[in-house]
Design a protein around this motif. Sequence first.
Motif, PDB file in Angstrom:
ATOM      1  N   HIS A   1      -9.188-100.383 -55.505  1.00 41.37           N
ATOM      2  CA  HIS A   1      -8.018 -99.555 -55.270  1.00 41.37           C
ATOM      3  C   HIS A   1      -8.477 -98.099 -55.239  1.00 41.37           C
ATOM      4  O   HIS A   1      -9.448 -97.731 -55.913  1.00 41.37           O
ATOM      5  N   ASP A   2      -7.771 -97.267 -54.521  1.00 36.39           N
ATOM      6  CA  ASP A   2      -8.085 -95.837 -54.508  1.00 36.39           C
ATOM      7  C   ASP A   2      -7.424 -95.225 -55.738  1.00 36.39           C
ATOM      8  O   ASP A   2      -6.332 -94.651 -55.668  1.00 36.39           O
ATOM      9  N   PHE A   3      -8.097 -95.345 -56.871  1.00 36.90           N
ATOM     10  CA  PHE A   3      -7.515 -94.907 -58.136  1.00 36.90           C
ATOM     11  C   PHE A   3      -7.342 -93.391 -58.196  1.00 36.90           C
ATOM     12  O   PHE A   3      -6.396 -92.901 -58.829  1.00 36.90           O
ATOM     13  N   ALA A   4      -8.220 -92.646 -57.550  1.00 35.40           N
ATOM     14  CA  ALA A   4      -8.054 -91.190 -57.524  1.00 35.40           C
ATOM     15  C   ALA A   4      -6.755 -90.826 -56.810  1.00 35.40           C
ATOM     16  O   ALA A   4      -5.995 -89.955 -57.260  1.00 35.40           O
ATOM     17  N   ALA A   5      -6.479 -91.492 -55.696  1.00 36.08           N
ATOM     18  CA  ALA A   5      -5.233 -91.239 -54.963  1.00 36.08           C
ATOM     19  C   ALA A   5      -4.024 -91.675 -55.789  1.00 36.08           C
ATOM     20  O   ALA A   5      -2.970 -91.032 -55.752  1.00 36.08           O
ATOM     21  N   ALA A   6      -4.163 -92.763 -56.548  1.00 32.41           N
ATOM     22  CA  ALA A   6      -3.060 -93.227 -57.392  1.00 32.41           C
ATOM     23  C   ALA A   6      -2.726 -92.189 -58.461  1.00 32.41           C
ATOM     24  O   ALA A   6      -1.540 -91.899 -58.717  1.00 32.41           O
ATOM     25  N   GLY A   7      -3.740 -91.637 -59.096  1.00 31.76           N
ATOM     26  CA  GLY A   7      -3.499 -90.603 -60.096  1.00 31.76           C
ATOM     27  C   GLY A   7      -2.838 -89.378 -59.492  1.00 31.76           C
ATOM     28  O   GLY A   7      -1.925 -88.778 -60.083  1.00 31.76           O
ATOM     29  N   ALA A   8      -3.283 -89.007 -58.279  1.00 28.79           N
ATOM     30  CA  ALA A   8      -2.691 -87.850 -57.591  1.00 28.79           C
ATOM     31  C   ALA A   8      -1.227 -88.110 -57.250  1.00 28.79           C
ATOM     32  O   ALA A   8      -0.380 -87.205 -57.355  1.00 28.79           O
ATOM     33  N   GLN A   9      -0.896 -89.340 -56.849  1.00 27.98           N
ATOM     34  CA  GLN A   9       0.491 -89.665 -56.530  1.00 27.98           C
ATOM     35  C   GLN A   9       1.400 -89.502 -57.747  1.00 27.98           C
ATOM     36  O   GLN A   9       2.544 -89.034 -57.622  1.00 27.98           O
ATOM     37  N   CYS A  10       0.912 -89.881 -58.906  1.00 28.75           N
ATOM     38  CA  CYS A  10       1.704 -89.730 -60.130  1.00 28.75           C
ATOM     39  C   CYS A  10       2.003 -88.258 -60.405  1.00 28.75           C
ATOM     40  O   CYS A  10       3.141 -87.894 -60.743  1.00 28.75           O
ATOM     41  N   ALA A  11       0.988 -87.418 -60.270  1.00 31.11           N
ATOM     42  CA  ALA A  11       1.193 -85.980 -60.499  1.00 31.11           C
ATOM     43  C   ALA A  11       2.165 -85.400 -59.479  1.00 31.11           C
ATOM     44  O   ALA A  11       3.056 -84.616 -59.828  1.00 31.11           O
ATOM     45  N   ASP A  12       2.008 -85.783 -58.223  1.00 34.25           N
ATOM     46  CA  ASP A  12       2.913 -85.279 -57.179  1.00 34.25           C
ATOM     47  C   ASP A  12       4.351 -85.691 -57.447  1.00 34.25           C
ATOM     48  O   ASP A  12       5.283 -84.890 -57.275  1.00 34.25           O
ATOM     49  N   HIS A  13       4.553 -86.937 -57.850  1.00 29.37           N
ATOM     50  CA  HIS A  13       5.910 -87.438 -58.067  1.00 29.37           C
ATOM     51  C   HIS A  13       6.618 -86.645 -59.161  1.00 29.37           C
ATOM     52  O   HIS A  13       7.770 -86.218 -58.993  1.00 29.37           O
ATOM     53  N   LEU A  14       5.942 -86.422 -60.279  1.00 31.24           N
ATOM     54  CA  LEU A  14       6.557 -85.679 -61.371  1.00 31.24           C
ATOM     55  C   LEU A  14       6.767 -84.213 -61.000  1.00 31.24           C
ATOM     56  O   LEU A  14       7.794 -83.621 -61.345  1.00 31.24           O
ATOM     57  N   ALA A  15       5.800 -83.634 -60.286  1.00 31.81           N
ATOM     58  CA  ALA A  15       5.955 -82.239 -59.860  1.00 31.81           C
ATOM     59  C   ALA A  15       7.130 -82.088 -58.904  1.00 31.81           C
ATOM     60  O   ALA A  15       7.914 -81.129 -59.000  1.00 31.81           O
ATOM     61  N   ASP A  16       7.283 -83.040 -57.984  1.00 28.89           N
ATOM     62  CA  ASP A  16       8.387 -82.982 -57.028  1.00 28.89           C
ATOM     63  C   ASP A  16       9.745 -83.093 -57.719  1.00 28.89           C
ATOM     64  O   ASP A  16      10.759 -82.590 -57.209  1.00 28.89           O
ATOM     65  N   LEU A  17       9.787 -83.759 -58.881  1.00 32.62           N
ATOM     66  CA  LEU A  17      11.039 -83.908 -59.622  1.00 32.62           C
ATOM     67  C   LEU A  17      11.330 -82.711 -60.518  1.00 32.62           C
ATOM     68  O   LEU A  17      12.370 -82.689 -61.193  1.00 32.62           O
ATOM     69  N   GLY A  18      10.423 -81.743 -60.550  1.00 33.38           N
ATOM     70  CA  GLY A  18      10.659 -80.530 -61.323  1.00 33.38           C
ATOM     71  C   GLY A  18      10.009 -80.497 -62.686  1.00 33.38           C
ATOM     72  O   GLY A  18      10.183 -79.533 -63.436  1.00 33.38           O
ATOM     73  N   HIS A  19       9.250 -81.519 -63.049  1.00 34.56           N
ATOM     74  CA  HIS A  19       8.581 -81.538 -64.354  1.00 34.56           C
ATOM     75  C   HIS A  19       7.384 -80.601 -64.330  1.00 34.56           C
ATOM     76  O   HIS A  19       6.665 -80.509 -63.329  1.00 34.56           O
ATOM     77  N   ARG A  20       7.175 -79.928 -65.439  1.00 36.15           N
ATOM     78  CA  ARG A  20       6.049 -78.997 -65.528  1.00 36.15           C
ATOM     79  C   ARG A  20       5.121 -79.305 -66.699  1.00 36.15           C
ATOM     80  O   ARG A  20       3.969 -78.925 -66.694  1.00 36.15           O
ATOM     81  N   ASP A  21       5.618 -79.985 -67.731  1.00 37.17           N
ATOM     82  CA  ASP A  21       4.785 -80.401 -68.856  1.00 37.17           C
ATOM     83  C   ASP A  21       4.711 -81.925 -68.847  1.00 37.17           C
ATOM     84  O   ASP A  21       5.739 -82.605 -69.033  1.00 37.17           O
ATOM     85  N   VAL A  22       3.535 -82.462 -68.638  1.00 38.93           N
ATOM     86  CA  VAL A  22       3.385 -83.903 -68.479  1.00 38.93           C
ATOM     87  C   VAL A  22       2.240 -84.414 -69.352  1.00 38.93           C
ATOM     88  O   VAL A  22       1.343 -83.655 -69.733  1.00 38.93           O
ATOM     89  N   ALA A  23       2.289 -85.698 -69.655  1.00 35.79           N
ATOM     90  CA  ALA A  23       1.246 -86.334 -70.467  1.00 35.79           C
ATOM     91  C   ALA A  23       0.742 -87.584 -69.757  1.00 35.79           C
ATOM     92  O   ALA A  23       1.522 -88.320 -69.152  1.00 35.79           O
ATOM     93  N   PHE A  24      -0.550 -87.808 -69.847  1.00 42.97           N
ATOM     94  CA  PHE A  24      -1.190 -88.990 -69.268  1.00 42.97           C
ATOM     95  C   PHE A  24      -1.632 -89.880 -70.420  1.00 42.97           C
ATOM     96  O   PHE A  24      -2.522 -89.516 -71.194  1.00 42.97           O
ATOM     97  N   ILE A  25      -0.985 -91.041 -70.557  1.00 45.44           N
ATOM     98  CA  ILE A  25      -1.331 -91.995 -71.615  1.00 45.44           C
ATOM     99  C   ILE A  25      -2.274 -93.031 -71.008  1.00 45.44           C
ATOM    100  O   ILE A  25      -1.880 -93.834 -70.162  1.00 45.44           O
ATOM    101  N   GLY A  26      -3.529 -92.980 -71.418  1.00 43.95           N
ATOM    102  CA  GLY A  26      -4.552 -93.813 -70.797  1.00 43.95           C
ATOM    103  C   GLY A  26      -4.909 -95.039 -71.610  1.00 43.95           C
ATOM    104  O   GLY A  26      -4.171 -95.479 -72.497  1.00 43.95           O
ATOM    105  N   TYR A  27      -6.068 -95.589 -71.284  1.00 45.98           N
ATOM    106  CA  TYR A  27      -6.563 -96.776 -71.969  1.00 45.98           C
ATOM    107  C   TYR A  27      -7.165 -96.409 -73.326  1.00 45.98           C
ATOM    108  O   TYR A  27      -7.235 -95.235 -73.698  1.00 45.98           O
ATOM    109  N   ALA A  28      -7.620 -97.407 -74.029  1.00 43.93           N
ATOM    110  CA  ALA A  28      -8.267 -97.197 -75.327  1.00 43.93           C
ATOM    111  C   ALA A  28      -9.527 -96.343 -75.156  1.00 43.93           C
ATOM    112  O   ALA A  28     -10.150 -96.344 -74.090  1.00 43.93           O
ATOM    113  N   PRO A  29      -9.919 -95.608 -76.190  1.00 41.48           N
ATOM    114  CA  PRO A  29     -11.117 -94.761 -76.079  1.00 41.48           C
ATOM    115  C   PRO A  29     -12.356 -95.508 -75.608  1.00 41.48           C
ATOM    116  O   PRO A  29     -13.187 -94.947 -74.884  1.00 41.48           O
TER     117      PRO A  29
END
Length: 348
Positions: free
Chosen positions: A158-186
């Motif tokens: 999968h194009d995971f870099a593009a997937a991450g970018a889509q998430c940021a774009d979606h939240l930015a387009d909705l007007g969010h400015r403070d966001v958190a990325f909850i990832g996998y285990a360390p």
Amino acid sequence: MVTLADVARHAGVSPSTVSYVLSGKRSISEATRRRVQHAVEELGYHPNAGARALAGRRSHIIALVVPLRTDVYVPIMMEIAVSVTMAARQHGYDVLLITNDEGPDGVRRVAASGLADGVILMDVELDDERIPVLREQGIHASMIGLPADSTGLSCVDHDFAAAGAQCADHLADLGHRDVAFIGYAPAVYHRHAGYAERTLTGFRERALERGLRFLHRPCEGTYESTAGTLARILADRPDTTGFVVQNENAIGPLLQLLPTSGRTVPEDASVVALCPEQLAEQYAPGLTAVTGPAQELGRVAVDQVMRRIAAAERGTDPEDELVLLAPVLTPRQSSGPLLTPVPPARRR
């Protein structure tokens, strides 16, 4: 056990040259042929793979190296494994399952024994220790994953870099400015799993472009660990209103925990997940998700291995292939326009 690579080193040639001498499927100079044959006799090289090559026969088996880890999402891995099996059968091949806990030794064992005509690796790390073995042994292989250096390899992911970018774009387009990325285990980041690091990189780069303030917090995915992760996010950035979740196990706990922190989804907090479509549809509210076709990964990987096997039989060098499957973001009820500038908990 003497390997093809041992013969190549002894003769001062590449593993592929040894393979061509044994199979007789490519013209090799007489001097080189004599060196290889002398090395074969001197080292006592008689693996099954060499016997099959001399006889011009295949095993009609593909080895699939599957991950056995507590930090992987098992349903997706099984979906890919089933897809590989079904695609292999269409080519008249069976699938031999090998667990990744064997590491490079497992790949080397398959190559030396001649059990399989090709290998498919899953759960590929950026600096995967198994890849040098594939190159050394001249194994026909495909990666379901993208290493840091894909030279001489066939890869699909999968194009995971593009997937991450889509998430940021979606939240930015909705007007969010403070966001958190909850990832996998360390541990996933410590072993440099490609899917985790590429998603985070794509998200981070696009978030910076869009002027988002963001946090990345690894999470084990249990209810307790997700509660702790959310508490730390809100302590560090109380104005956080957008959440991206890549750890599938953390999705349910997060949706339960946000209302207890005074945040209603999606009025006060938007949640976007990277997960399979069937998982996204299980939640209420419906989960906005970035998805990709897991079954397509298995089909493409098998096709890549078959093309490499066919090229070797023709006596030609196989073409390196890199296939990145485009992600799709499907908006649902878990994300929406930012209606309040500050979460209710802060206003109180």
